[in-house]
Design an enzyme around this catalytic site. Structure first.
Site, PDB file in Angstrom:
ATOM      1  N   HIS A 105      -5.808   2.651   1.692  1.00  0.00           N
ATOM      2  CA  HIS A 105      -5.401   3.960   1.834  1.00  0.00           C
ATOM      3  C   HIS A 105      -5.560   4.430   3.458  1.00  0.00           C
ATOM      4  CE1 HIS A 105      -3.226   3.142  -1.487  1.00  0.00           C
ATOM      5  NE2 HIS A 105      -4.148   3.756  -2.537  1.00  0.00           N
TER       6      HIS A 105
ATOM      7  N   ASP B  90       0.905  -1.428  -0.559  1.00  0.00           N
ATOM      8  CA  ASP B  90      -0.098   0.299   0.263  1.00  0.00           C
ATOM      9  C   ASP B  90       0.521   1.025  -0.058  1.00  0.00           C
ATOM     10  OD1 ASP B  90      -1.619   2.484   1.050  1.00  0.00           O
ATOM     11  OD2 ASP B  90      -3.529   1.286   1.355  1.00  0.00           O
ATOM     12  N   HIS B  91       1.114   1.856  -1.117  1.00  0.00           N
ATOM     13  CA  HIS B  91       2.127   2.930  -0.942  1.00  0.00           C
ATOM     14  C   HIS B  91       1.351   4.010  -0.237  1.00  0.00           C
ATOM     15  CE1 HIS B  91      -0.871   5.243  -4.049  1.00  0.00           C
ATOM     16  NE2 HIS B  91      -0.103   6.352  -4.167  1.00  0.00           N
TER      17      HIS B  91
HETATM   18  C1  BG6 Z   1      -3.960   4.670  -5.739  1.00  0.00           C
HETATM   19  C2  BG6 Z   1      -5.353   5.372  -6.702  1.00  0.00           C
HETATM   20  O1  BG6 Z   1      -3.590   3.662  -4.936  1.00  0.00           O
HETATM   21  O2  BG6 Z   1      -3.806   5.610  -5.309  1.00  0.00           O
HETATM   22  C3  BG6 Z   1      -5.386   5.778  -7.623  1.00  0.00           C
HETATM   23  O3  BG6 Z   1      -5.944   3.361  -7.644  1.00  0.00           O
HETATM   24  C4  BG6 Z   1      -4.955   6.939  -6.185  1.00  0.00           C
HETATM   25  O4  BG6 Z   1      -6.778   6.070  -8.003  1.00  0.00           O
HETATM   26  C5  BG6 Z   1      -3.655   6.882  -5.870  1.00  0.00           C
HETATM   27  O5  BG6 Z   1      -5.770   8.453  -7.695  1.00  0.00           O
HETATM   28  C6  BG6 Z   1      -3.679   8.260  -5.127  1.00  0.00           C
HETATM   29  O6  BG6 Z   1      -1.978   8.436  -4.561  1.00  0.00           O
HETATM   30  P1  BG6 Z   1      -1.080   8.841  -3.878  1.00  0.00           P
HETATM   31  O7  BG6 Z   1      -0.392   9.141  -3.673  1.00  0.00           O
HETATM   32  O8  BG6 Z   1      -1.300  10.157  -5.336  1.00  0.00           O
HETATM   33  O9  BG6 Z   1      -2.397  10.002  -3.316  1.00  0.00           O
END
Ligand code: BG6
Length: 512
Positions: free
Chosen positions: A265, A202-203
């Site tokens: 997230h 989960d980045h």
């Molecule tokens: C991803 C989703 O996991 O996270 C995307 O699939 C979303 O739809 C993105 O835009 C948001 O990531 P960040 O790091 O730009 O907030």
């Protein structure tokens, strides 16, 4: 402040104090022709290399269907320069790119998997990578189980015998689409890999400002004593995006805002905000505390949830189309691009404190933040007289992005002969203190996976617990097509229903 600044590397964002370098290995990226590889993964690996955090014996192999053998490395170099903020003449670029290779394969072609195995063995000879593999599945979720099964069938998931030998697999989200599918996927994956070989990414957990939630809470003495229902009125977690679906229509149609962002997230942030202090920072201890939070969340009732979908509108002064007019989206689509829910955590620390969670696409602004709203001061000392500004509750805002930092909102006396009160903010900004960072969160996660540290990755129990929470709601929504979509204009703060959800409790969202 200074000592921190010299011990962390701004390119990788990782402290070089007590640093461990992973064993030699090949990172094998499935789905390498997609955006993620070019825009995030290769820049992150390059930042790690620049910072001296990769082993000398290292290689990258991209795998995808198309034949990209002549263009792949150049394309990746372009991503490293443009998305990684790297200078074209950076001296490490050429030696790094020499270690980036490509192998084309259909994901259901056994003969190609057998070839891949010997190709990787040849790479081991060339680069001294010793049979260690980090497979990264940057593919559509429906391919996860099959690819892992084929890797197993062709003998690629068993590490060589002996210490320092390993094979690990990183799987992108979404991990399942509901409780049952997540459980089945976990079973399929665990039939081939042991739990310590699988890294569900989960980045958000790679973001410094997300990791800082635990440092802020447990590394300081003054916050934890007031971090509970005695002092906190409510908590808001917002993950608002101004972008739309960015050409990912078919993916998003099946996914929607709950599955795309809320179940993963946002729930990760909720756990970090609400959990008890773990006994250590080991994976098992941290994951156990997070799991307790998710399992203590009360059932999410349909009345406590709002979904929305954007219509046409204007974002940053530009006219944009509605979701139903996006490329490859059903003109009658019932997919939610916005979701807000109210949850309660039924334990001693949090009983009675609502957590309001919201996420959406095409909102007025891109902002991810957590707001801890404290109880109002019980006195009315400063409400009257010439002062027309009421005392407001104290709020701690943890800004995850952009402009990462933390602020504390409080009332203060305006200088002068009368007791007028004004609301002010005390702010800490990451950029001001540590300088701008070009990292994207994947640096830390890729490095941790190469080191075998699963602290910042999801465990199967956690994934199933969060799906268990959302599945009844998603099923109820799926049965009710009376959505009234589209119901918010692109560029707005979201649907009216979400405002009412909080107003019904006598509260209001903080505007973003
Ligand atoms: C991803 C989703 O996991 O996270 C995307 O699939 C979303 O739809 C993105 O835009 C948001 O990531 P960040 O790091 O730009 O907030």
């Amino acid at each position: 402040m200074n000592s921190l600044a010299v011990t962390s590397d701004p390119r990788s964002g990782i402290s070089k104090k007590n640093v461990r370098i992973p064993e030699p290995c090949i990172v094998v990226i499935f789905g390498a022709s997609g955006d993620l590889t070019k825009r995030k993964l290769l820049p992150a690996l390059y930042h790690l290399d620049q910072s001296g955090l990769l082993p000398d014996d290292f290689a990258v192999v991209g795998v995808a269907r198309r034949d990209l053998s002549t263009t792949f490395a150049l394309d990746m170099q372009d991503g490293i320069i443009r998305d990684g903020g790297v200078e074209e003449d950076d001296p490490k670029l050429t030696p790094f790119m020499d270690r980036v290779h490509y192998f084309s394969a259909d994901f259901d072609d056994d003969a190609r998997f057998e070839r891949l195995k010997s190709y990787l063995a040849a790479m081991d000879e060339k680069f001294g990578t010793k049979g260690n593999r980090l497979f990264y599945l940057a593919v559509a979720p429906e391919f996860f189980a099959d690819i892992i099964a084929r890797l197993g069938m062709h003998g690629m998931t068993t590490p060589k015998k002996g210490p320092g030998n390993w094979v690990r697999v990183i799987v992108e989200k979404p991990f399942g689409t509901d409780f049952e599918s997540a459980r089945k996927l976990n079973d399929d994956v665990n039939a081939v890999l042991s739990e310590d070989q699988i890294f569900r990414i989960d980045h958000y957990l790679g973001k410094d400002a997300v990791q800082n939630i635990l440092v802020f809470r447990f590394g300081n003495g003054i916050f934890e004593p007031i971090w509970n229902r005695n002092h906190i009125d409510h908590i808001e977690i917002t993950a608002a995006e101004s972008i739309g679906v960015e050409g990912r229509g078919p993916f998003y149609e099946k996914t929607g805002a709950v599955r795309d962002v809320l179940q993963n997230h946002v729930m990760e942030m909720l756990a970090l905000i609400a959990m008890e202090s773990p006994g250590s920072f080991e994976a098992e201890a941290v994951r156990a505390e997070k799991l307790k939070v998710w399992r203590s969340v009360r059932e999410i009732e349909v009345k406590d949830a709002v979904r929305g979908q954007y219509g046409p509108g204007s974002v940053n002064g530009k006219h944009v189309v509605g979701y139903r007019q996006e490329d490859r989206v059903d003109p009658d689509s019932q997919t939610e691009t916005y979701a807000a829910i109210r949850v309660e955590i039924g334990n001693w620390r949090w009983a009675g404190v609502p957590f309001y969670l919201r996420t959406g696409k095409r909102l007025g602004k891109r902002v991810t933040e957590v707001k801890i709203v404290f109880k109002q001061s019980p006195t009315h000392l400063f409400k009257t007289g010439s002062n027309d500004e009421e005392i407001q509750p104290n709020v701690i805002t943890m800004r995850i992005q952009p402009n990462e930092g933390i602020s504390l909102h409080f009332g203060t006396k305006v200088p002068g002969p009368t007791t007028n009160v004004s609301q002010v903010d005390m702010r800490f900004s990451y950029a001001d203190v540590f300088g701008q960072s070009s990292t994207n969160g994947y640096e830390r996660l890729l490095l941790d996976a190469m080191l075998g540290d699963a602290t910042l990755f999801a465990h199967r129990d956690g994934v199933e617990a969060t799906w268990a929470l959302f599945t009844p709601l998603l099923e109820a929504w799926a049965k009710d097509s009376n959505t009234g979509f589209p119901d918010y204009a692109a560029g707005s703060q979201g649907p009216i229903g979400a405002i009412k959800l909080v107003e019904n409790d006598g509260r209001a969202w903080r505007e973003f």
